[in-house]
Structure formats: structure tokens, C-alpha cells
Scaffold this active site. Structure first.
Site, PDB file in Angstrom:
ATOM      1  N   THR A   1       4.925  -8.763  15.501  1.00 42.16           N
ATOM      2  CA  THR A   1       3.915  -9.615  14.701  1.00 42.16           C
ATOM      3  C   THR A   1       2.762  -8.579  14.246  1.00 42.16           C
ATOM      4  OG1 THR A   1       4.054 -11.437  16.343  1.00 42.16           O
ATOM      5  CG2 THR A   1       1.948 -11.334  15.536  1.00 42.16           C
TER       6      THR A   1
ATOM      7  N   ASP B   1       1.077  -7.141   5.532  1.00 43.42           N
ATOM      8  CA  ASP B   1       0.405  -8.455   5.992  1.00 43.42           C
ATOM      9  C   ASP B   1       1.504  -9.434   6.387  1.00 43.42           C
ATOM     10  OD1 ASP B   1      -2.052  -7.479   5.790  1.00 43.42           O
ATOM     11  OD2 ASP B   1      -2.499  -8.489   3.776  1.00 43.42           O
TER      12      ASP B   1
ATOM     13  N   ASP C   1       2.271  -7.901  -4.069  1.00 46.36           N
ATOM     14  CA  ASP C   1       1.266  -8.006  -2.911  1.00 46.36           C
ATOM     15  C   ASP C   1       1.923  -8.945  -1.773  1.00 46.36           C
ATOM     16  OD1 ASP C   1      -0.784  -8.802  -0.971  1.00 46.36           O
ATOM     17  OD2 ASP C   1      -2.176  -7.561  -2.229  1.00 46.36           O
ATOM     18  N   SER C   2       1.910  -8.375  -0.419  1.00 48.66           N
ATOM     19  CA  SER C   2       2.800  -9.106   0.350  1.00 48.66           C
ATOM     20  C   SER C   2       2.258 -10.195   0.692  1.00 48.66           C
ATOM     21  CB  SER C   2       2.860  -8.204   1.879  1.00 48.66           C
ATOM     22  OG  SER C   2       1.687  -8.172   2.488  1.00 48.66           O
ATOM     23  N   SER C   3       0.852 -10.575   0.244  1.00 48.73           N
ATOM     24  CA  SER C   3       0.335 -12.045   0.456  1.00 48.73           C
ATOM     25  C   SER C   3       1.076 -12.944  -0.287  1.00 48.73           C
ATOM     26  CB  SER C   3      -1.167 -11.797   0.270  1.00 48.73           C
ATOM     27  OG  SER C   3      -1.879 -11.157   1.190  1.00 48.73           O
TER      28      SER C   3
ATOM     29  N   THR D   1       0.734  -1.190  -0.007  1.00 45.45           N
ATOM     30  CA  THR D   1      -0.100   0.072   0.140  1.00 45.45           C
ATOM     31  C   THR D   1       0.809   1.259  -0.011  1.00 45.45           C
ATOM     32  OG1 THR D   1      -1.720  -1.049   1.368  1.00 45.45           O
ATOM     33  CG2 THR D   1      -1.682   1.115   1.357  1.00 45.45           C
TER      34      THR D   1
ATOM     35  N   THR E   1       4.704 -20.859  21.817  1.00 47.15           N
ATOM     36  CA  THR E   1       3.292 -20.595  22.226  1.00 47.15           C
ATOM     37  C   THR E   1       2.355 -19.989  21.158  1.00 47.15           C
ATOM     38  OG1 THR E   1       1.943 -19.426  24.134  1.00 47.15           O
ATOM     39  CG2 THR E   1       4.262 -18.540  23.214  1.00 47.15           C
ATOM     40  N   GLN E   2       1.203 -20.266  21.422  1.00 47.91           N
ATOM     41  CA  GLN E   2       0.160 -19.326  20.470  1.00 47.91           C
ATOM     42  C   GLN E   2      -0.388 -18.320  21.059  1.00 47.91           C
ATOM     43  OE1 GLN E   2      -4.036 -21.803  20.628  1.00 47.91           O
ATOM     44  NE2 GLN E   2      -2.508 -23.365  20.083  1.00 47.91           N
ATOM     45  N   CYS E   3      -0.045 -18.024  22.282  1.00 48.73           N
ATOM     46  CA  CYS E   3      -0.037 -16.691  22.877  1.00 48.73           C
ATOM     47  C   CYS E   3       0.592 -15.783  22.189  1.00 48.73           C
ATOM     48  CB  CYS E   3       0.164 -16.806  24.545  1.00 48.73           C
ATOM     49  SG  CYS E   3      -0.701 -17.911  25.482  1.00 48.73           S
TER      50      CYS E   3
END
Length: 343
Positions: A168, A93, A60-62, A16, A279-281
Site C-alpha cells: 500500500t 500513486d 500518469d498512474s492516476s 516520475t 479492514t480499513q486499518c
């Protein structure tokens, strides 16, 4: 390179931040970086010279992949001696993945490589693009006693510079799109730029940059959830040529203790697949053995991801596999901080 004015190379990969709105059609179109200063005259106030380089086909970063990461690292390595700092413009992204990958690919980095982007395009009325771009360039040009202040891969967004491999993306709508929950930010932009020197990677002695070119993508991520079944776990672990699995566990590294699940993990490890516990935290660290629900994982030599992000874990695994680290050493090397990505 002059000693008075720092030279900065902008590398536009897509995203963007490199778009301008066509006010007749309302559509976004790629920005002409040769007209950068004309469109953003504020850049004239920076005490540095700015050159730009754009990918032939903005991405596109995706659509980012390991080959693109290597291409960005190659671009920096080729121009490394010609510039004092580098700013990589990138879609938000997957920016944390790219920042993490570049930190591993660029070994012995002693100059700033700052990634930035925006939530709104440069031509938008309330855009965050100008501030992000201007300050990222300013940070890349920061030198003290003839040495760059930042000597690592950073990610700048909404008034803060973070260590790239600690970030993140946490929000798709707010300008504050990124967080570094396990490590403090490195620089804060207010009326003045405040550098938190105690959090920077140590200054390096003069060693030549080594740009790596191989990332092995035979990796996967498996997020544990209540009710995960044998078919799902089998499908991942039996994927052809799988070499490493990032296992996103609960809390401080806990996973189901059902016997079938543990047996499948153990079988995979015995067959040379590296299992990495993260960890998914959003924040916090893996502490295997702290609870009974992780002690079995520790005993079967699951790799301790400590406080690493999933983005850094998956790119570090690709990097280590690509660099030919032996199966015997993989666990030891992974559990060692290479670029400040973990405790």
C-alpha cells in the site's frame, strides 16, 4: 537467453521515474530510454543486458485502468521467452493496484516481474530514481542454480522489495512511500542484497505462463464511517451492473449493526452481489465473529477478506469476475490465497 548474462526488459508505462528536468524551463519531460545507459552509466556495472520498451503515450498512474493492466501483462507475455526478468516502471500513486492486478493476470509466473518508480525524477539532484531502478534491475537478474530467485510480482522502493499484492502506498512525500504491513519484505538492499528466502513464493514446477486478459470493472469500494446513511449505501448497492463490493470495515471486520444496514447488505447478497469484508486499518486482519458487530456479517455469508489489502481485494474481485468463476464458487475462491495475497 545466455547463461552468463541475464537479459532484462524494462517496460516504461509512465510516471516520475521516466521524467527528466529541462533545466532551462524547469518542466519535466519524458525520458528517452534509448539513452538509458548514457544517462545512467552505473548500469554498465550490472552483469546483465538491458532492453527497453515504452508505452506510446506514457500514462500518469492516476489514469491507470484495467485495460492498461492487461496491456502490461500482454507485453510481458509476448516477450516472456526472450527475457530472464522484467522491470515495470510506473507512477507510484497506483503502483500497488497495478502490482496486485499483474499478480492475478500472470498465472504460473516463474520469472521476476519487478515494479518500481520514484518520488523524484531521474535528473533531480537528490533523486531516488537511480537507486530504485538499478536495484530493481539487479533483483530481476538474480538467479541461483539456473533459476530465478524471485518468481512473482514484486514492488521495489527505497531499499526493500515487497510482494506486490501486499503493498500500500503510505506516503506522498517520503522516499519510503510503500509499506507491506501484513507480510515481511522479500529482499533488502544494503551493502549487499539480502534475500529472505523463507518469505518468497515457492519455486514452481515448469508450467507455461497463462496471461489473462479480462478484468470485470463492475466493482466498488465502500468505506464505512460513523454516520453513514441509507442514501449513500443505496447509491452504491443499486449501481447498475454492480457485481462485487469491497466493504472497508472497522478494526477486525466490524460494521454498524443497524437493522437497515444489515438488511441492505443481505438483500444485495441474495441478489448475487459479492460483499468482501476488508479492514480499513493499515495492518491487521478481518476476524468475523470475533465481536458481535461482525457476527451478523459472518452469518449472512459476507466474504472474509482476512489480511488482504484493499488494492489486492478490488483487483482480485475484477480478476475472478473476469475469469468466469461461478457465483456459487466465488466466496470459496476469493477466500483462498492464489498468489500469496492473503493468509
Amino acid at each position: 537467453m545466455g547463461t552468463d548474462k541475464r537479459s532484462i526488459l524494462l517496460i516504461y508505462t509512465g510516471g516520475t521515474i521516466g521524467m527528466m528536468k529541462d533545466y532551462t524551463s524547469g518542466a519535466l519531460k519524458a525520458f528517452d530510454f534509448s539513452q538509458l545507459v548514457k544517462n545512467i552509466p552505473e548500469l554498465n556495472q550490472l552483469d546483465c543486458t538491458i532492453s527497453s520498451f515504452s508505452f506510446d503515450h506514457p500514462i500518469d498512474s492516476s489514469n491507470m485502468n484495467p485495460a492498461h493492466w492487461v496491456a502490461i501483462a500482454d507485453s510481458i507475455a509476448e516477450k516472456y521467452k526472450d527475457y530472464d526478468g522484467f522491470v515495470v516502471l510506473h507512477g507510484s500513486d497506483t503502483m500497488s493496484y497495478t502490482a496486485s492486478a499483474l499478480s492475478f493476470l500472470l498465472e504460473n509466473l516463474s520469472k521476476p516481474v519487478i515494479l518500481t518508480g520514484s518520488q523524484l525524477s531521474i535528473g533531480d539532484l537528490r533523486t531516488d530514481a537511480k537507486e530504485n531502478l538499478i536495484t530493481a534491475i539487479q533483483i530481476a537478474a538474480l538467479y541461483k542454480k539456473g533459476k530465478p530467485v524471485i518468481q512473482e510480482v514484486g514492488l521495489y522502493f527505497e531499499y526493500k522489495l515487497y510482494r506486490g499484492n501486499r503493498t500500500t502506498k503510505i506516503n506522498a512525500e517520503h522516499f519510503q512511500a510503500f509499506a507491506s504491513l501484513n507480510y515481511p519484505h522479500l529482499v533488502e538492499s544494503g551493502v549487499h542484497l539480502t534475500v529472505f528466502n523463507e518469505y518468497l513464493l515457492p519455486q514452481k514446477r515448469k508450467i507455461a505462463l497463462k496471461s489473462h486478459r479480462i478484468m470485470d470493472d463492475n466493482v466498488a469500494i465502500l468505506k464505512i464511517f460513523p454516520g453513514i446513511n441509507k442514501n449513500v449505501v443505496n447509491a452504491i448497492l443499486q449501481a447498475k451492473d454492480l457485481k462485487a463490493l469491497v466493504l472497508e470495515t472497522y478494526g477486525s471486520g466490524n460494521a454498524p449493526m443497524e437493522e437497515w444496514f444489515l438488511q441492505k447488505l443481505n438483500y444485495a447478497i441474495n441478489n448475487g452481489i459479492h460483499i468482501i469484508n476488508v479492514t480499513q486499518c493499515s495492518g491487521g486482519a478481518v476476524m468475523m465473529g470475533h465481536y458481535e458487530t461482525s457476527s451478523r456479517l459472518k452469518k449472512m455469508q459476507v466474504i472474509n477478506g482476512k489480511d488482504i489489502t484493499t488494492e489486492a481485494a478490488i483487483t482480485k474481485a475484477m480478476y475472478l469476475l473476469g475469469s468466469g468463476v461461478s457465483n456459487e464458487l466465488f466466496k470459496t475462491v476469493f477466500e483462498t490465497s492464489l498468489r500469496g495475497e492473503m493468509l
